[in-house]
Write a protein that holds these residues in place. Structure first.
Motif, PDB file in Angstrom:
ATOM      1  N   GLY A 109      68.485 -50.279   2.745  1.00  0.00           N
ATOM      2  CA  GLY A 109      67.033 -50.158   2.764  1.00  0.00           C
ATOM      3  C   GLY A 109      66.498 -49.106   3.695  1.00  0.00           C
ATOM      4  O   GLY A 109      65.288 -48.998   3.871  1.00  0.00           O
ATOM      5  N   ARG A 110      67.344 -48.307   4.305  1.00  0.00           N
ATOM      6  CA  ARG A 110      66.859 -47.234   5.170  1.00  0.00           C
ATOM      7  C   ARG A 110      67.178 -45.900   4.511  1.00  0.00           C
ATOM      8  O   ARG A 110      68.308 -45.701   4.064  1.00  0.00           O
ATOM      9  CB  ARG A 110      67.527 -47.316   6.552  1.00  0.00           C
ATOM     10  CG  ARG A 110      67.076 -48.534   7.329  1.00  0.00           C
ATOM     11  CD  ARG A 110      67.713 -48.528   8.712  1.00  0.00           C
ATOM     12  NE  ARG A 110      67.227 -49.655   9.481  1.00  0.00           N
ATOM     13  CZ  ARG A 110      67.708 -50.896   9.393  1.00  0.00           C
ATOM     14  NH1 ARG A 110      68.680 -51.152   8.543  1.00  0.00           N
ATOM     15  NH2 ARG A 110      67.211 -51.848  10.149  1.00  0.00           N
ATOM     16  N   PRO A 111      66.205 -45.005   4.448  1.00  0.00           N
ATOM     17  CA  PRO A 111      66.479 -43.729   3.790  1.00  0.00           C
ATOM     18  C   PRO A 111      67.462 -42.890   4.589  1.00  0.00           C
ATOM     19  O   PRO A 111      67.412 -42.862   5.811  1.00  0.00           O
ATOM     20  CB  PRO A 111      65.101 -43.058   3.742  1.00  0.00           C
ATOM     21  CG  PRO A 111      64.320 -43.705   4.822  1.00  0.00           C
ATOM     22  CD  PRO A 111      64.844 -45.100   4.944  1.00  0.00           C
ATOM     23  N   GLY A 112      68.341 -42.237   3.879  1.00  0.00           N
ATOM     24  CA  GLY A 112      69.310 -41.371   4.527  1.00  0.00           C
ATOM     25  C   GLY A 112      69.014 -39.917   4.222  1.00  0.00           C
ATOM     26  O   GLY A 112      68.000 -39.602   3.597  1.00  0.00           O
ATOM     27  N   ALA A 113      69.899 -39.041   4.616  1.00  0.00           N
ATOM     28  CA  ALA A 113      69.714 -37.618   4.350  1.00  0.00           C
ATOM     29  C   ALA A 113      69.836 -37.370   2.856  1.00  0.00           C
ATOM     30  O   ALA A 113      70.814 -37.770   2.223  1.00  0.00           O
ATOM     31  CB  ALA A 113      70.744 -36.817   5.118  1.00  0.00           C
ATOM     32  N   GLY A 114      68.832 -36.716   2.273  1.00  0.00           N
ATOM     33  CA  GLY A 114      68.877 -36.379   0.851  1.00  0.00           C
ATOM     34  C   GLY A 114      68.571 -37.538  -0.069  1.00  0.00           C
ATOM     35  O   GLY A 114      68.877 -37.480  -1.257  1.00  0.00           O
ATOM     36  N   ALA A 115      67.951 -38.597   0.417  1.00  0.00           N
ATOM     37  CA  ALA A 115      67.644 -39.749  -0.432  1.00  0.00           C
ATOM     38  C   ALA A 115      66.538 -39.381  -1.416  1.00  0.00           C
ATOM     39  O   ALA A 115      66.693 -39.521  -2.630  1.00  0.00           O
ATOM     40  CB  ALA A 115      67.224 -40.933   0.413  1.00  0.00           C
ATOM     41  N   THR A 116      65.411 -38.905  -0.910  1.00  0.00           N
ATOM     42  CA  THR A 116      64.300 -38.465  -1.763  1.00  0.00           C
ATOM     43  C   THR A 116      63.647 -37.266  -1.093  1.00  0.00           C
ATOM     44  O   THR A 116      63.962 -36.917   0.040  1.00  0.00           O
ATOM     45  CB  THR A 116      63.226 -39.573  -1.919  1.00  0.00           C
ATOM     46  OG1 THR A 116      62.725 -39.889  -0.626  1.00  0.00           O
ATOM     47  CG2 THR A 116      63.795 -40.811  -2.579  1.00  0.00           C
ATOM     48  N   THR A 117      62.686 -36.667  -1.813  1.00  0.00           N
ATOM     49  CA  THR A 117      61.994 -35.521  -1.218  1.00  0.00           C
ATOM     50  C   THR A 117      61.130 -35.951  -0.057  1.00  0.00           C
ATOM     51  O   THR A 117      60.928 -35.189   0.869  1.00  0.00           O
ATOM     52  CB  THR A 117      61.130 -34.809  -2.259  1.00  0.00           C
ATOM     53  OG1 THR A 117      60.288 -35.776  -2.903  1.00  0.00           O
ATOM     54  CG2 THR A 117      61.984 -34.089  -3.288  1.00  0.00           C
TER      55      THR A 117
END
Length: 154
Positions: free
Chosen positions: A138-146
């Motif tokens: 549930g935590r965004p990582g590098a390159g998850a979305t713009t």
């Protein structure tokens, strides 16, 4: 004169506040007695998996590891910690002879330093050197979305 405590009163006060530590026992046997046990007597006290492991015999690597622990313990000055021993043997069972030693257990990336304590008897070295980090969902990582470009990485 009432404010100054006598030597006897000070000694009585010191003994009252002194903490008593509980003695470590493994299955009802004190630590000093554990160190004097033979291999067969110790085997009888262990749980089934480590008992089976010892019944099948220790290989050359395990014996060399124990020999290095003994050597480092003997070389250490009294009251000081022994030098650590690095190992890949994650499946080595901790025995009373190892207590007080420092072991670097490999987890696939680095050697984690572990001081062997009496509570660890009967466990494997690998249990104290986790080989993976828990997944945090549930935590965004590098390159998850713009939009994650604007979220700082830690």
């Amino acid at each position: 004169p009432a404010l100054i405590m006598s030597d006897e009163a000070a000694a009585a006060e010191a003994t009252k506040t002194k903490r008593t530590f509980r003695k470590f026992t493994y299955r009802g046997v004190e630590l000093s007695a554990l160190l004097d046990l033979t291999n067969d007597e110790l085997m009888a006290m262990l749980k089934s998996r480590p008992r089976r492991r010892f019944k099948r015999g220790l290989r050359r690597k395990e014996m060399a590891f124990i020999k290095r622990l003994r050597k480092n313990k003997k070389a250490a000055p009294p009251g000081e910690r022994p030098h650590f021993v690095l190992t890949h043997l994650r499946n080595m069972v901790i025995v009373p002879e190892m207590i007080g030693s420092i072991v670097g257990v490999y987890n696939g990336k680095v050697f984690n330093g572990i001081e062997i304590k009496p509570e660890m008897i009967g466990h494997f070295l690998g249990e104290f050197s986790p080989s993976y980090r828990a997944v945090r969902h549930g935590r965004p990582g590098a390159g998850a979305t713009t939009s994650s470009r604007f979220i700082p990485l830690r």
